[in-house]
Design a protein around this motif. Structure first.
Motif, PDB file in Angstrom:
ATOM      1  N   TYR A 120     -47.773  -2.038  56.169  1.00 51.64           N
ATOM      2  CA  TYR A 120     -47.128  -0.936  56.890  1.00 51.64           C
ATOM      3  C   TYR A 120     -45.922  -1.477  57.632  1.00 51.64           C
ATOM      4  O   TYR A 120     -45.976  -2.559  58.226  1.00 51.64           O
TER       5      TYR A 120
ATOM      6  N   HIS B 185     -51.189   3.348  67.177  1.00 54.51           N
ATOM      7  CA  HIS B 185     -51.822   3.441  65.852  1.00 54.51           C
ATOM      8  C   HIS B 185     -53.338   3.281  65.982  1.00 54.51           C
ATOM      9  O   HIS B 185     -54.105   3.959  65.298  1.00 54.51           O
TER      10      HIS B 185
ATOM     11  N   LEU C 283     -55.932   1.620  58.203  1.00 55.87           N
ATOM     12  CA  LEU C 283     -54.824   0.698  58.463  1.00 55.87           C
ATOM     13  C   LEU C 283     -55.276  -0.389  59.437  1.00 55.87           C
ATOM     14  O   LEU C 283     -55.024  -1.582  59.215  1.00 55.87           O
TER      15      LEU C 283
ATOM     16  N   TYR D 188     -49.273   1.739  53.214  1.00 59.16           N
ATOM     17  CA  TYR D 188     -49.508   2.853  54.129  1.00 59.16           C
ATOM     18  C   TYR D 188     -48.233   3.592  54.546  1.00 59.16           C
ATOM     19  O   TYR D 188     -48.300   4.482  55.390  1.00 59.16           O
ATOM     20  N   ASN D 189     -47.100   3.241  53.982  1.00 56.24           N
ATOM     21  CA  ASN D 189     -45.873   4.010  54.222  1.00 56.24           C
ATOM     22  C   ASN D 189     -45.728   5.055  53.134  1.00 56.24           C
ATOM     23  O   ASN D 189     -45.607   4.719  51.953  1.00 56.24           O
TER      24      ASN D 189
END
Length: 485
Positions: free
Chosen positions: A217, A231, A242, A275-276
């Motif tokens: 990420y 987060h 994540l 995770y993007n």
């Protein structure tokens, strides 16, 4: 603390993320002080199929849970059994959130103070290669039978917890983890707290990396530390996973938000992090290209492409590209047919552009027409903007900048405030070259739309027609011509 009640808990589940996870087995060992005083264990019918890979891991199959109680039938027992106890688990966020999710499904709340034996072990038994329950038990000689079954894992975790209690006789570490202001229990189990403590509270980018140091990420922030921690406080399944995969965090201070956005975009393009979601998919560009037809007439056309080549102009909006074609067609008295604004016609008859001088019907010579096309091409190329956007640097005596040459984002850099920077060439020693893209175009355009000309330094000359800057393979940034960014 000697009379404090702890509930050592482990659940086995069907898998499928926190939102879709259903419990198949639960075990709770109640510990008062450092002695186990009671235990509760049961299989649970998850009311859904157990995947084969879960059965292979835990040994629990659909037949075993067929006649087991459903969660709502044991919820009262679990609630009562753990009341007034601190919820303890190895990687507590997982077990706690799954149980809370089950209570939520039946319309009930479930809230307990939490302690994570992974994070406690990292603090009180530092320097181990792995803090997974199996590896940890092997390393410090804790018996661990029936691995991946709830009771076997609870028995091992209870012994581990007793060891941890003995290593913190003053309860200083335990109390710090239980402090209402402490977020320790929600932090990723594999991430050393020192890495979080060392994060700067400044603008920049941060990279979450897995156990193999692969970027999973990339993010940007005005305050890196605050954004990273946010987060881990988020309860969404994506943020949970994540956190579970994050073992390392790197960062880069940029000094200001514009450069953070640009550097974040570059990292997403370069590493394609798992995770993007945003910015990963290539965006089509629309290029104005020129070529000579069989008559030798230079034609202009619009080409849609992901792999860009040299062109008259590049745009990321089809309407904008067509408008630019129409503008130069009208301004330089070109033929709409030979500018790809009309097709399947012998002579042009554009609804708005009426000043074609006859190349389509032969009344204008090829040589004269081609000269007009070349003039239009020269105009497009000469009117691409050249400017730098300046802002705060990484320290007080530094300036950060993003540089655009001939309508293309070239990169960013920093220079000391004492440097004499007055021409575009002066930026060259300080620039870190970057790849331009649809996203860098959108970032810069959005910044200019929001902030106007403030902190923008414009130039008339280029770096020897940009030859001083090495060629970039993806020469993408479209010209919003005449400085119209």
């Amino acid at each position: 603390m000697h009379q404090q009640l702890f509930a050592i808990i482990d659940v086995e589940t069907t898998g499928g993320g926190i939102a879709g996870n259903r419990i198949t087995e639960i075990c709770i060992a109640l510990m008062r002080g450092n002695k186990v005083v009671d235990k509760y264990s049961t299989l649970i019918n998850p009311e859904r199929e157990i995947p084969q890979y879960i059965t292979a891991l835990t040994g629990i199959d659909n037949r075993m849970v067929e006649n087991a109680p459903r969660f709502f039938e044991v919820a009262g027992k679990i609630d009562e059994f753990t009341r007034n106890a601190i919820f303890v688990a190895h990687n507590v966020s997982f077990d706690y959130n799954v149980i809370r999710g089950e209570f939520k499904k039946i319309g009930q709340g479930y809230t307990r103070k939490k302690l994570c034996t992974v994070r406690l072990s990292r603090k009180l038994i530092p320097g181990l290669l792995s803090y997974s329950l199996g590896r940890l038990c092997d390393t410090i000689n804790i018996p661990h039978v029936d691995r991946h079954r709830a009771e076997g894992d609870v028995d091992a975790t209870a012994i581990l917890f007793q060891r941890l209690l003995s290593l913190d006789e003053s309860f200083e570490t335990f109390n710090s983890f239980l402090n209402p202001r402490s977020k320790q229990a929600t932090l990723p189990p594999h991430l050393p707290s020192e890495q979080l403590e060392d994060l700067p509270e400044e603008a920049g980018i941060y990279l979450f990396k897995n156990q193999k140091h692969k970027v999973i990420y990339a993010g940007k922030a005005k305050n890196i530390k605050k954004r990273v921690l946010s987060h881990f406080y988020d309860k969404k399944t994506k943020e949970y996973h994540l956190g579970q995969e994050t073992h390392f965090i790197d960062y880069e201070i940029t000094g200001n938000e514009l450069l953070a956005l640009l550097v974040e975009s570059e990292h997403i393009r370069k590493y394609y992090p798992k995770y993007n979601r945003a910015q990963k998919r290539p965006v089509n560009a629309y290029q104005i290209i020129s070529y000579a037809n069989q008559r030798g007439v230079i034609q202009l056309a619009l080409a849609k492409t992901k792999v860009l080549h040299d062109s008259v102009g590049t745009f990321y909006n089809k309407t904008e590209a067509i408008e630019k074609l129409e503008e130069i067609c009208e301004t330089f008295k070109l033929c709409p047919r030979f500018c790809s604004l009309q097709s399947n016609v012998e002579q042009c008859s554009h609804y708005r552009i009426k000043n074609c001088e006859g190349i389509c019907d032969g009344s204008e010579s090829v040589e004269v027409y081609n000269q007009k096309v070349n003039n239009a091409i020269a105009f497009l190329k000469e009117n691409k903007p050249n400017f730098a956007i300046q802002g705060k640097g990484r320290k007080s005596d530094e300036i950060g900048f993003a540089l655009v040459i001939e309508g293309q984002y070239k990169g960013f850099g920093f220079f000391d405030r004492s440097e004499a920077i007055s021409t575009v060439e002066d930026y060259e020693p300080f620039i870190k070259l970057q790849t331009a893209s649809y996203h860098t175009h959108a970032i810069i355009r959005g910044f200019l739309k929001k902030n106007g000309e403030r902190n923008v330094v414009r130039f008339e000359s280029t770096l020897k027609e940009s030859s001083d800057l090495p060629y970039q393979e993806t020469d993408l940034l479209g010209p919003l011509l005449g400085g119209n960014w």
